[in-house]
Design a protein around this motif. Structure first.
Motif, PDB file in Angstrom:
ATOM      1  N   CYS A 268      24.004   4.708 -35.962  1.00 48.57           N
ATOM      2  CA  CYS A 268      22.796   5.541 -36.005  1.00 48.57           C
ATOM      3  C   CYS A 268      22.237   5.490 -37.417  1.00 48.57           C
ATOM      4  O   CYS A 268      22.921   5.883 -38.369  1.00 48.57           O
ATOM      5  CB  CYS A 268      23.137   6.970 -35.611  1.00 48.57           C
ATOM      6  SG  CYS A 268      21.732   8.095 -35.591  1.00 48.57           S
ATOM      7  N   PHE A 269      21.021   4.992 -37.560  1.00 46.42           N
ATOM      8  CA  PHE A 269      20.447   4.780 -38.880  1.00 46.42           C
ATOM      9  C   PHE A 269      19.435   5.857 -39.249  1.00 46.42           C
ATOM     10  O   PHE A 269      18.737   6.411 -38.393  1.00 46.42           O
ATOM     11  CB  PHE A 269      19.768   3.405 -38.956  1.00 46.42           C
ATOM     12  CG  PHE A 269      20.726   2.250 -38.902  1.00 46.42           C
ATOM     13  CD1 PHE A 269      21.627   2.027 -39.935  1.00 46.42           C
ATOM     14  CD2 PHE A 269      20.743   1.395 -37.813  1.00 46.42           C
ATOM     15  CE1 PHE A 269      22.518   0.972 -39.893  1.00 46.42           C
ATOM     16  CE2 PHE A 269      21.625   0.330 -37.755  1.00 46.42           C
ATOM     17  CZ  PHE A 269      22.517   0.117 -38.794  1.00 46.42           C
ATOM     18  N   CYS A 270      19.380   6.122 -40.513  1.00 46.19           N
ATOM     19  CA  CYS A 270      18.390   7.026 -41.076  1.00 46.19           C
ATOM     20  C   CYS A 270      16.991   6.530 -40.717  1.00 46.19           C
ATOM     21  O   CYS A 270      16.685   5.343 -40.848  1.00 46.19           O
ATOM     22  CB  CYS A 270      18.590   7.059 -42.594  1.00 46.19           C
ATOM     23  SG  CYS A 270      17.393   8.025 -43.485  1.00 46.19           S
ATOM     24  N   GLY A 271      16.139   7.426 -40.240  1.00 47.83           N
ATOM     25  CA  GLY A 271      14.772   7.061 -39.885  1.00 47.83           C
ATOM     26  C   GLY A 271      14.561   6.739 -38.422  1.00 47.83           C
ATOM     27  O   GLY A 271      13.421   6.691 -37.955  1.00 47.83           O
ATOM     28  N   ASP A 272      15.647   6.488 -37.666  1.00 45.53           N
ATOM     29  CA  ASP A 272      15.509   6.267 -36.222  1.00 45.53           C
ATOM     30  C   ASP A 272      15.012   7.541 -35.542  1.00 45.53           C
ATOM     31  O   ASP A 272      15.334   8.647 -35.976  1.00 45.53           O
ATOM     32  CB  ASP A 272      16.862   5.901 -35.599  1.00 45.53           C
ATOM     33  CG  ASP A 272      17.350   4.508 -35.963  1.00 45.53           C
ATOM     34  OD1 ASP A 272      16.596   3.769 -36.623  1.00 45.53           O
ATOM     35  OD2 ASP A 272      18.490   4.169 -35.584  1.00 45.53           O
ATOM     36  N   GLU A 273      14.236   7.375 -34.462  1.00 45.01           N
ATOM     37  CA  GLU A 273      13.906   8.535 -33.650  1.00 45.01           C
ATOM     38  C   GLU A 273      15.071   8.776 -32.699  1.00 45.01           C
ATOM     39  O   GLU A 273      15.399   7.927 -31.868  1.00 45.01           O
ATOM     40  CB  GLU A 273      12.603   8.346 -32.872  1.00 45.01           C
ATOM     41  CG  GLU A 273      12.192   9.629 -32.146  1.00 45.01           C
ATOM     42  CD  GLU A 273      10.823   9.543 -31.497  1.00 45.01           C
ATOM     43  OE1 GLU A 273      10.238  10.617 -31.206  1.00 45.01           O
ATOM     44  OE2 GLU A 273      10.342   8.423 -31.260  1.00 45.01           O
ATOM     45  N   VAL A 274      15.680   9.931 -32.843  1.00 36.16           N
ATOM     46  CA  VAL A 274      16.920  10.252 -32.143  1.00 36.16           C
ATOM     47  C   VAL A 274      16.645  11.321 -31.097  1.00 36.16           C
ATOM     48  O   VAL A 274      15.833  12.221 -31.304  1.00 36.16           O
ATOM     49  CB  VAL A 274      17.984  10.746 -33.149  1.00 36.16           C
ATOM     50  CG1 VAL A 274      19.281  11.122 -32.435  1.00 36.16           C
ATOM     51  CG2 VAL A 274      18.247   9.681 -34.214  1.00 36.16           C
ATOM     52  N   GLY A 275      17.332  11.220 -29.970  1.00 35.77           N
ATOM     53  CA  GLY A 275      17.224  12.227 -28.927  1.00 35.77           C
ATOM     54  C   GLY A 275      18.590  12.703 -28.481  1.00 35.77           C
ATOM     55  O   GLY A 275      19.595  11.993 -28.651  1.00 35.77           O
ATOM     56  N   ILE A 276      18.646  13.906 -27.939  1.00 35.50           N
ATOM     57  CA  ILE A 276      19.880  14.451 -27.367  1.00 35.50           C
ATOM     58  C   ILE A 276      19.680  14.648 -25.878  1.00 35.50           C
ATOM     59  O   ILE A 276      18.673  15.220 -25.440  1.00 35.50           O
ATOM     60  CB  ILE A 276      20.268  15.782 -28.031  1.00 35.50           C
ATOM     61  CG1 ILE A 276      20.697  15.540 -29.487  1.00 35.50           C
ATOM     62  CG2 ILE A 276      21.406  16.462 -27.263  1.00 35.50           C
ATOM     63  CD1 ILE A 276      21.054  16.805 -30.244  1.00 35.50           C
ATOM     64  N   VAL A 277      20.640  14.144 -25.101  1.00 34.39           N
ATOM     65  CA  VAL A 277      20.622  14.296 -23.652  1.00 34.39           C
ATOM     66  C   VAL A 277      21.858  15.085 -23.248  1.00 34.39           C
ATOM     67  O   VAL A 277      22.981  14.742 -23.627  1.00 34.39           O
ATOM     68  CB  VAL A 277      20.619  12.935 -22.932  1.00 34.39           C
ATOM     69  CG1 VAL A 277      20.695  13.128 -21.422  1.00 34.39           C
ATOM     70  CG2 VAL A 277      19.379  12.133 -23.307  1.00 34.39           C
ATOM     71  N   ILE A 278      21.663  16.173 -22.489  1.00 31.02           N
ATOM     72  CA  ILE A 278      22.759  17.001 -21.987  1.00 31.02           C
ATOM     73  C   ILE A 278      22.714  16.972 -20.472  1.00 31.02           C
ATOM     74  O   ILE A 278      21.699  17.331 -19.860  1.00 31.02           O
ATOM     75  CB  ILE A 278      22.640  18.455 -22.477  1.00 31.02           C
ATOM     76  CG1 ILE A 278      22.687  18.519 -24.005  1.00 31.02           C
ATOM     77  CG2 ILE A 278      23.759  19.317 -21.886  1.00 31.02           C
ATOM     78  CD1 ILE A 278      22.459  19.911 -24.569  1.00 31.02           C
ATOM     79  N   GLU A 279      23.807  16.523 -19.858  1.00 31.44           N
ATOM     80  CA  GLU A 279      23.876  16.467 -18.407  1.00 31.44           C
ATOM     81  C   GLU A 279      25.114  17.191 -17.918  1.00 31.44           C
ATOM     82  O   GLU A 279      26.225  16.917 -18.389  1.00 31.44           O
ATOM     83  CB  GLU A 279      23.896  15.018 -17.920  1.00 31.44           C
ATOM     84  CG  GLU A 279      22.606  14.261 -18.150  1.00 31.44           C
ATOM     85  CD  GLU A 279      22.585  12.923 -17.426  1.00 31.44           C
ATOM     86  OE1 GLU A 279      22.067  12.874 -16.286  1.00 31.44           O
ATOM     87  OE2 GLU A 279      23.087  11.948 -17.994  1.00 31.44           O
ATOM     88  N   LYS A 280      24.931  18.088 -16.972  1.00 27.18           N
ATOM     89  CA  LYS A 280      26.066  18.753 -16.351  1.00 27.18           C
ATOM     90  C   LYS A 280      26.662  17.810 -15.314  1.00 27.18           C
ATOM     91  O   LYS A 280      25.937  17.235 -14.496  1.00 27.18           O
ATOM     92  CB  LYS A 280      25.627  20.063 -15.691  1.00 27.18           C
ATOM     93  CG  LYS A 280      26.786  20.898 -15.172  1.00 27.18           C
ATOM     94  CD  LYS A 280      26.324  22.255 -14.664  1.00 27.18           C
ATOM     95  CE  LYS A 280      27.497  23.084 -14.169  1.00 27.18           C
ATOM     96  NZ  LYS A 280      27.072  24.419 -13.684  1.00 27.18           N
ATOM     97  N   LEU A 281      27.980  17.631 -15.370  1.00 27.59           N
ATOM     98  CA  LEU A 281      28.643  16.684 -14.492  1.00 27.59           C
ATOM     99  C   LEU A 281      29.070  17.346 -13.197  1.00 27.59           C
ATOM    100  O   LEU A 281      29.587  18.463 -13.184  1.00 27.59           O
ATOM    101  CB  LEU A 281      29.867  16.087 -15.188  1.00 27.59           C
ATOM    102  CG  LEU A 281      29.597  15.292 -16.469  1.00 27.59           C
ATOM    103  CD1 LEU A 281      30.905  14.819 -17.071  1.00 27.59           C
ATOM    104  CD2 LEU A 281      28.669  14.118 -16.200  1.00 27.59           C
ATOM    105  N   SER A 282      28.887  16.627 -12.091  1.00 29.97           N
ATOM    106  CA  SER A 282      29.391  17.084 -10.800  1.00 29.97           C
ATOM    107  C   SER A 282      30.817  16.592 -10.638  1.00 29.97           C
ATOM    108  O   SER A 282      31.327  15.791 -11.433  1.00 29.97           O
ATOM    109  CB  SER A 282      28.513  16.540  -9.673  1.00 29.97           C
ATOM    110  OG  SER A 282      28.645  15.124  -9.592  1.00 29.97           O
ATOM    111  N   SER A 283      31.480  17.056  -9.612  1.00 29.86           N
ATOM    112  CA  SER A 283      32.876  16.665  -9.391  1.00 29.86           C
ATOM    113  C   SER A 283      33.007  15.175  -9.109  1.00 29.86           C
ATOM    114  O   SER A 283      34.085  14.611  -9.229  1.00 29.86           O
ATOM    115  CB  SER A 283      33.466  17.455  -8.217  1.00 29.86           C
ATOM    116  OG  SER A 283      32.691  17.242  -7.043  1.00 29.86           O
TER     117      SER A 283
END
Length: 329
Positions: A268-283
């Motif tokens: 992960c480099f400085c200046g990159d556009e970064v995103g966070i993805v949160i997913e709830k897992l099913s069984s």
């Protein structure tokens, strides 16, 4: 530089795995307050600076404490106290990289201004394709006063166990091929990306100062580019973990993490556009595997239900994952 052989690595491994490293510190409010300010600036979150101090250690704030002494730094600026060396204590590798790890949260965060001790051991060393992978276990204890001034750690006051794997290599960075499906997030729209942001050189410098980290790839672009062939400054592995856990706590303040197991896929480099993805897992999605990897100890009669999430730090433009981990709450 010494020619590297399996025998040299085995000799070093036999010696280093016998050692125990101990670091003492204080769970002070200053570094936590400063880190909280930094995270809120990066993520553009408005909150009370002290609002979540009782949960800070569930957000990666343990990385602030009990760090290396920086007495014997290598050519890359980082402390060589656990780096592979030859019989004359000469450095064997040019570069070191954060690969994977896990955090096991055993108790609530230590009280502010409590005394801490981290006991650190090398658990495993592997020599693969001229690279060395070193697994490090770090146990964090709250020190309790015994008979006045004497402080003692015990399993009863073990707060957190962190495992990390570092890779040591002499291979310079080169642009990776297109990401595999395993390292990509399938994004049909922006709906899955909870937040987008960029990390600046000043952000990296602040985090390096907070964690007593002198690794040049995080603040010295001339070194990073000319010696390690990096196109930009590199975002710290612990900072990536902290961003994921802190943002998760911001979105789910009523959940308490128990375990976070992660791995890195791309730098992960400085200046990159970064995103966070949160997913709830099913069984049906990875939960059975998680249960096998992590056994939660429960008191007799306790019927607490666990919740599973996948947290990903991704490149917004390409969809590739920098880091992905499974979180149990």
């Amino acid at each position: 530089m010494t020619k590297i052989s399996k025998d040299i690595i085995n000799n070093w491994s036999n010696l280093i795995r016998q050692k125990v490293f101990k670091f003492k510190d204080t769970n002070s409010i200053g570094p936590q307050s400063n880190l909280l300010t930094l995270l809120n600036q990066i993520l553009k979150i408005t909150t009370d600076k002290y609002e979540i101090s009782s949960k800070n250690w569930f957000n990666g704030f343990n990385f602030l404490f009990c760090n290396q002494d920086n007495v014997n730094v290598g050519s890359d600026g980082y402390d060589n106290y656990q780096a592979p060396v030859d019989s004359n204590n000469h450095q064997l590798f040019l570069r070191r990289l954060w690969v994977k790890g896990d955090l096991n949260f055993l108790q609530p965060s230590p009280p502010i201004n409590s005394s801490l001790e981290c006991i650190e051991k090398i658990k495993n060393v592997r020599f693969i394709n001229e690279n060395v992978f070193v697994q490090i276990e770090r146990k964090f204890y709250e020190l309790l006063k015994i008979n006045g001034n004497n402080e003692k750690s015990s399993e009863d006051n073990l707060k957190l166990i962190e495992n990390r794997v570092m890779m040591y290599t002499n291979q310079l960075y080169h642009q990776s091929p297109p990401p595999t499906e395993d390292s990509k997030i399938s994004i049909k729209s922006d709906e899955k990306i909870s937040i987008k942001f960029k990390i600046s050189p000043i952000d990296l410098l602040k985090y390096s100062m907070l964690t007593y980290n002198l690794h040049k790839i995080h603040y010295d672009f001339k070194y990073a580019h000319s010696i390690e062939n990096l196109p930009a400054l590199l975002v710290h592995g612990p900072l990536q973990i902290t961003l994921l856990l802190y943002y998760f706590q911001h979105k789910y303040p009523n959940l308490t993490p128990k375990n976070f197991t992660y791995r890195t896929f791309q730098p992960c480099f400085c200046g990159d556009e970064v995103g966070i993805v949160i997913e709830k897992l099913s069984s049906e999605v990875g939960v059975k595997k998680l249960i096998n990897q992590f056994e939660q100890k429960k008191e007799d009669g306790e019927t607490e239900e666990e919740v599973f999430f996948e947290l990903s730090l991704i490149n917004v433009e390409t969809g590739k994952a920098y880091m992905r981990g499974k979180l149990i709450c």
